[in-house]
Design a protein around this motif. Structure first.
Motif, short mmCIF file in Angstrom:
data_model
loop_
_atom_site.label_atom_id
_atom_site.label_comp_id
_atom_site.label_asym_id
_atom_site.label_seq_id
_atom_site.Cartn_x
_atom_site.Cartn_y
_atom_site.Cartn_z
N ALA A 285 45.07 36.96 12.79
CA ALA A 285 46.48 36.55 12.75
C ALA A 285 46.65 35.09 12.35
CB ALA A 285 47.10 36.78 14.13
N PHE A 286 45.64 34.27 12.61
CA PHE A 286 45.79 32.83 12.43
C PHE A 286 45.28 32.33 11.09
CE2 PHE A 286 45.41 33.03 17.22
CZ PHE A 286 46.75 32.81 17.45
N ASN A 287 44.83 33.21 10.24
CA ASN A 287 44.17 32.77 9.01
C ASN A 287 44.93 33.11 7.74
OD1 ASN A 287 41.59 33.36 11.05
ND2 ASN A 287 41.50 31.46 9.90
N TYR A 288 44.32 32.84 6.63
CA TYR A 288 44.87 32.96 5.28
C TYR A 288 45.04 34.43 4.92
CZ TYR A 288 44.82 32.13 0.16
OH TYR A 288 45.10 32.08 -1.17
N HIS A 289 46.17 34.79 4.25
CA HIS A 289 46.48 36.20 4.01
C HIS A 289 46.67 36.57 2.54
CE1 HIS A 289 46.90 36.23 8.34
NE2 HIS A 289 46.72 37.53 8.24
N ARG A 290 46.13 35.78 1.66
CA ARG A 290 46.15 36.15 0.24
C ARG A 290 44.79 36.73 -0.15
NH1 ARG A 290 50.56 34.28 -2.76
NH2 ARG A 290 52.06 33.22 -1.40
N TRP A 291 44.82 37.57 -1.19
CA TRP A 291 43.60 38.24 -1.65
C TRP A 291 43.14 37.61 -2.97
CZ3 TRP A 291 47.06 43.01 -2.65
CH2 TRP A 291 47.77 43.35 -1.50
N HIS A 292 41.83 37.57 -3.17
CA HIS A 292 41.27 36.95 -4.37
C HIS A 292 40.22 37.86 -5.00
CE1 HIS A 292 42.97 32.78 -3.88
NE2 HIS A 292 43.27 33.35 -2.72
N ALA A 293 40.01 37.68 -6.29
CA ALA A 293 39.10 38.54 -7.04
C ALA A 293 37.65 38.27 -6.62
CB ALA A 293 39.26 38.31 -8.54
N PRO A 294 36.91 39.31 -6.24
CA PRO A 294 35.51 39.12 -5.84
C PRO A 294 34.58 38.87 -7.02
CG PRO A 294 36.07 41.44 -5.78
CD PRO A 294 37.34 40.71 -6.09
N VAL A 295 35.03 39.26 -8.24
CA VAL A 295 34.24 39.08 -9.46
C VAL A 295 35.19 38.76 -10.61
CG1 VAL A 295 32.45 40.71 -8.71
CG2 VAL A 295 34.38 41.53 -10.10
N ALA A 296 34.63 38.30 -11.69
CA ALA A 296 35.42 38.13 -12.91
C ALA A 296 35.48 39.46 -13.65
CB ALA A 296 34.77 37.07 -13.80
N GLY A 297 36.66 39.76 -14.19
CA GLY A 297 36.77 41.02 -14.91
C GLY A 297 38.20 41.32 -15.32
N VAL A 361 52.29 45.43 9.21
CA VAL A 361 52.08 44.93 7.86
C VAL A 361 52.78 45.87 6.89
CG1 VAL A 361 50.40 44.14 6.20
CG2 VAL A 361 49.86 44.08 8.61
N SER A 362 54.04 45.58 6.60
CA SER A 362 54.84 46.52 5.83
C SER A 362 54.83 46.22 4.35
CB SER A 362 56.28 46.50 6.34
OG SER A 362 56.81 45.19 6.26
N SER A 363 54.20 45.13 3.95
CA SER A 363 54.26 44.76 2.55
C SER A 363 52.90 44.32 2.05
CB SER A 363 55.28 43.63 2.35
OG SER A 363 55.37 43.27 0.99
N CYS A 364 52.28 45.16 1.22
CA CYS A 364 51.06 44.80 0.51
C CYS A 364 51.50 44.45 -0.92
CB CYS A 364 50.08 45.96 0.49
SG CYS A 364 49.60 46.55 2.13
N SER A 365 51.57 43.18 -1.23
CA SER A 365 52.18 42.71 -2.48
C SER A 365 51.12 42.38 -3.52
CB SER A 365 53.05 41.48 -2.20
OG SER A 365 54.08 41.79 -1.29
N ILE A 366 51.13 43.11 -4.62
CA ILE A 366 50.17 42.92 -5.71
C ILE A 366 50.75 41.94 -6.72
CG2 ILE A 366 48.96 44.08 -7.60
CD1 ILE A 366 49.11 46.66 -5.89
N THR A 367 49.94 40.97 -7.17
CA THR A 367 50.42 39.96 -8.11
C THR A 367 49.71 40.01 -9.46
OG1 THR A 367 48.90 38.31 -7.16
CG2 THR A 367 51.15 38.38 -6.27
N VAL A 368 48.91 41.07 -9.68
CA VAL A 368 48.24 41.25 -10.98
C VAL A 368 48.68 42.57 -11.58
CG1 VAL A 368 46.23 39.81 -10.47
CG2 VAL A 368 46.22 42.23 -9.81
N THR A 369 48.43 42.74 -12.87
CA THR A 369 48.82 43.96 -13.56
C THR A 369 47.64 44.51 -14.36
OG1 THR A 369 49.62 42.67 -15.45
CG2 THR A 369 51.23 43.26 -13.76
N PRO A 370 47.61 45.83 -14.59
CA PRO A 370 46.53 46.40 -15.39
C PRO A 370 46.44 45.75 -16.77
CG PRO A 370 47.71 48.14 -14.25
CD PRO A 370 48.49 46.87 -14.02
N GLY A 371 45.22 45.50 -17.20
CA GLY A 371 44.97 44.84 -18.48
C GLY A 371 44.79 43.35 -18.36
N LEU A 380 44.88 37.93 -6.28
CA LEU A 380 45.24 39.32 -6.61
C LEU A 380 46.53 39.77 -5.94
CD1 LEU A 380 41.75 41.05 -6.15
CD2 LEU A 380 42.77 40.23 -8.29
N GLY A 381 46.88 39.18 -4.79
CA GLY A 381 48.06 39.60 -4.05
C GLY A 381 48.02 39.04 -2.65
N PHE A 382 48.86 39.62 -1.75
CA PHE A 382 48.92 39.09 -0.39
C PHE A 382 49.57 40.10 0.55
CE2 PHE A 382 52.54 37.60 -2.86
CZ PHE A 382 53.63 37.94 -2.06
#
Length: 426
Positions: A285-297, A361-371, A380-382
């Protein structure tokens, strides 16, 4: 599926045992007596509000749904009664009183509390009915979850507005910028403007999804494709090997069932992961809640899957931490965001990411798009209001070794986002 895990035993359900059970991630208080005190206070506040404020429309619609569905009403009534008969204090005696509390919480901004955290108050209110025999059916009901999603999204809307900033202050003990909170949450790592009211955050969710300062979470060996990094600031939960296309994810072992987790991804893509590895971590609960890419691609899939919010496994038993201990199951059943990345390095193949929204957690928000192409460590999102659990899924033979290895303790601190998670075979 062969699992290499640190499954935490449920233990017995005696009152003494319940006092000792740990709740992962600091979302709710560890001690049941603190939970009971909170339920009493929130129920009293809800009763007082109901005398002067009309019920929110989405909550009224939830009430109508329950009243109009005989089986749903029966099961929820029985779940509340079963919790009471088992000796648990919920703070409400019937559906109407529960609905009052739900309505109150749609305008509630959680205070900071370092020792008795209550970051997911509705989860705490529903704790016992959802793990009663009649509760399992309620919290898997599609219509119930669909309306509950609307309620949670309404709450998320409140938390995205200016009236949610009640506790975005430096005041002790409830302020999220208090000296205690600054130390606990390492707030110096995040972007803000301390000269501005509420440190420049326009809402609770703006604070909750706060961004890191440059250099606060450097990417481990960004030019080395063999190094795979953490996608979330999360503690290790489980490691599964030899994953199957379909598996019995509803049993206590909770093996990962790829077709269910990756619902919406073409079968031909999902089949690439059969026999592969799954790493799962849970957020604090006390930490960072954004997601990041584990690899380049390149992003090949990016979509949301509707699902449950408070459903847990029967085999975890009557236990306040049942939802925590059902995290493998929730990857296949809960609301989640799925992102599939085709790695630049051919030897890594395709990596699937599942960001799972449990409880509030009602909102899984994606900030990237296919391609879209992403570098290792790109966002990647949050998760809005809350955090949950996440999985990275790898094709067979890709991983040489994972950095974290079981057994893991419940109080293992989160592994930093962008730090090394695994080393691949190249």
């Amino acid at each position: 599926m062969q699992a290499v895990s640190n499954k935490r035993p449920s233990g017995d359900a005696s009152p003494d045992a319940r006092q000792l059970k740990r709740r992962l991630g600091n979302w709710m208080p560890q001690q049941e007596e603190a939970a009971v005190a909170y339920r009493r206070s929130i129920a009293q506040a809800a009763r007082e509000q109901s005398r002067s404020k009309p019920m929110t429309n989405v909550v009224f619609e939830l009430k109508k749904l329950i009243q109009g569905d005989t089986v749903l009403r029966m099961n929820l009534t029985r779940a509340i009664e079963e919790a009471r008969d088992a000796g648990f204090e919920t703070g409400y005696a019937n559906i109407d009183e529960l609905i009052q509390i739900v309505d109150y919480l749609t305008g509630y901004a959680p205070p900071f509390n370092a020792t008795v955290p209550i970051a997911t108050p509705l989860n705490l209110v529903l704790d016992w009915p959802m793990c009663m025999p009649s509760g399992y059916a309620v919290f898997r009901d599609p219509a119930f979850n669909a309306q509950l999603r609307k309620v949670l999204m309404h709450w998320c809307g409140f938390l995205s507005g200016p009236h949610s900033r009640t506790h975005l202050t430096t005041a002790e003990p409830d302020g999220w910028f208090s000296e205690t909170a600054q130390h606990k949450m390492q707030l110096g790592d995040y972007l803000c403007d301390r000269a501005q009211p509420h440190w420049g955050y326009v809402s609770w969710n703006d604070f909750f999804t706060r961004r890191l300062r440059d250099g606060a979470r450097p990417v481990d060996e960004p030019s080395n494709p063999a190094v795979i990094v953490n996608a979330c600031e999360a503690s290790p939960y489980n490691l599964g090997e030899g994953c199957q296309l379909h598996d019995r994810f509803w049993i206590k072992a909770q093996p990962y069932s790829l077709r269910e987790i990756l619902a919406g991804t073409p079968r031909s893509v999902v089949e690439r992961f059969v026999g592969g590895s799954v790493y799962q971590g849970y957020l604090s609960a006390f930490n960072y809640h954004r997601w990041h890419a584990p690899v380049a691609g390149t992003i090949r899939e990016a979509y949301n899957v509707d699902g449950t919010y408070y459903s847990e496994l029967e085999c975890e038993g009557t236990d306040a931490r049942g939802l925590n201990d059902s995290q493998g199951y929730t990857t296949a059943t809960a609301a989640r965001a799925i992102i599939v990345i085709e790695a630049d390095e051919p030897a890594l193949g395709t990596i699937a990411c599942a960001f799972v929204g449990m409880a509030e957690v009602s909102s899984c928000s994606i900030t990237v798009t296919p391609g879209q192409r992403v570098a290792k460590g790109d966002e990647l999102g949050f998760f809005q209001y809350g955090g949950s659990t996440y999985c990275l899924i790898f094709e067979p033979g890709v991983i040489q070794t994972f950095e974290p290895r079981p057994p893991w303790r419940d109080d293992t601190p989160p592994l930093r986002v962008n730090s090394r998670l695994a080393l691949a075979r190249l």
